[in-house]
Design an enzyme around this catalytic site. Sequence first.
Site, PDB file in Angstrom:
ATOM      1  N   GLU A 104       0.821  -1.209   0.000  1.00 25.61           N
ATOM      2  CA  GLU A 104       0.000   0.000   0.000  1.00 25.61           C
ATOM      3  C   GLU A 104       0.853   1.255   0.000  1.00 25.61           C
ATOM      4  OE1 GLU A 104      -3.075   0.423  -0.569  1.00 25.61           O
ATOM      5  OE2 GLU A 104      -3.594  -1.685  -0.602  1.00 25.61           O
ATOM      6  N   TYR A 126      -6.407   5.998   5.186  1.00 29.35           N
ATOM      7  CA  TYR A 126      -6.421   5.113   4.023  1.00 29.35           C
ATOM      8  C   TYR A 126      -5.612   3.837   4.278  1.00 29.35           C
ATOM      9  CZ  TYR A 126      -5.283   2.827  -0.212  1.00 29.35           C
ATOM     10  OH  TYR A 126      -5.106   1.818  -1.120  1.00 29.35           O
ATOM     11  N   ASP A 132      -9.514   5.436  -1.822  1.00 25.89           N
ATOM     12  CA  ASP A 132      -8.382   6.125  -2.458  1.00 25.89           C
ATOM     13  C   ASP A 132      -8.907   6.967  -3.618  1.00 25.89           C
ATOM     14  OD1 ASP A 132      -9.033   4.310  -4.424  1.00 25.89           O
ATOM     15  OD2 ASP A 132      -7.003   3.498  -4.659  1.00 25.89           O
TER      16      ASP A 132
END
Length: 355
Positions: A34, A117, A135
């Site tokens: 990520e 996030y 996102d």
Amino acid sequence: MSSFSESLIAWFQVNARELPWRQTRDPYRIWISEVILQQTRVAQGTAYYHRFLERFPNLSDLAFAAEEDVLSLWQGLGYYSRARNLHAAAKFVQTERNGDFPPNFKELLALKGVGTYTAAAIAAFAYGENVPVVDGNVMRVFCRYFGIHEDVRLPATMELVRSYAAQLLPTGKSWEFNQAIMELGALVCTPSSPSCATCPVAMDCFSRKNALQAKLPFKSKAKSKRIRHFNYLLLEHDGFFAFKRRGEGDIWEGLFEPILSESEKPFSSPGDFDFLNPADSNFRIESFLLPSEKHILTHQELHIHVCVSRLSKRHEEEGLRWVSGTQLSDLPKPIIFSKIISKARSSPLYLVFHQ
Ligand code: SF4
């Protein structure tokens, strides 16, 4: 399950790309993927992901690594503070939590550099926790689908989208739903020319019905960037180059660069770059300027001006490190310097020096 979620997940099961981080539920690996994907696209990110995990296969390897090694692997991705935060968070988990990764969204937020996030992505993809992962791709899909006209730069718009996503998220299907909506944004509901004809949720999409795909999402203009002039003296002696570590509190913290002088206006002749003490200046054999480079960061526009100076003996000063061409590739440095060194070496003047 809503028809939106049902159609979306069914579409994903047929169309999902095989990505390495989709084959694991290991929170460490998902975290690394990520953070890398916040910096770059999937194609380039995949190579970084494999390289990073080859060097640091698990959290303790990263926690005990030297910062220089971590930054060196990060070269080319930019935003080095993310790499430093990864390293600091790994150390924290190793020392303060005995290596146990935080087990849920709330506790993940305590890690350095982990915001809403990233915490949501790890919680949903590693633990299946029912949290929406929002996102840029997901923002775009929801703004178009629901006809949200608010500015996507505003935190309130993000919150609005998160609340819509949370309502649609089917219990127990967090991994599938969140992966699917991100995939839809990446493959179908793309920034320009979305493929509405193949979209599984086209039937009820507000933007498709009202031909607003090109207008949504709405993003206000970015603030103008700060312009900076970085004037570098790149010292060379016998195939070795002199670099210094950058200090704290500015971009590129902890990375290596040639001797720097920042100015309001660019330095434009080799004489402007005379930063050495007069004694060492006597050892200067030849100096020449490279063409200036523009380097764009999120909030800054850097103009890089470089004077290459060949010396007949090494100049020494505190913190200066002389590295060979081979060592240079492992030295953590802003990626622009790989380009600059190769330009310096292929410059006709450099070649003349080394005949
Ligand atoms: S119908 Fe078109 S605009 Fe609407 S979500 Fe699908 S791809 Fe995006």
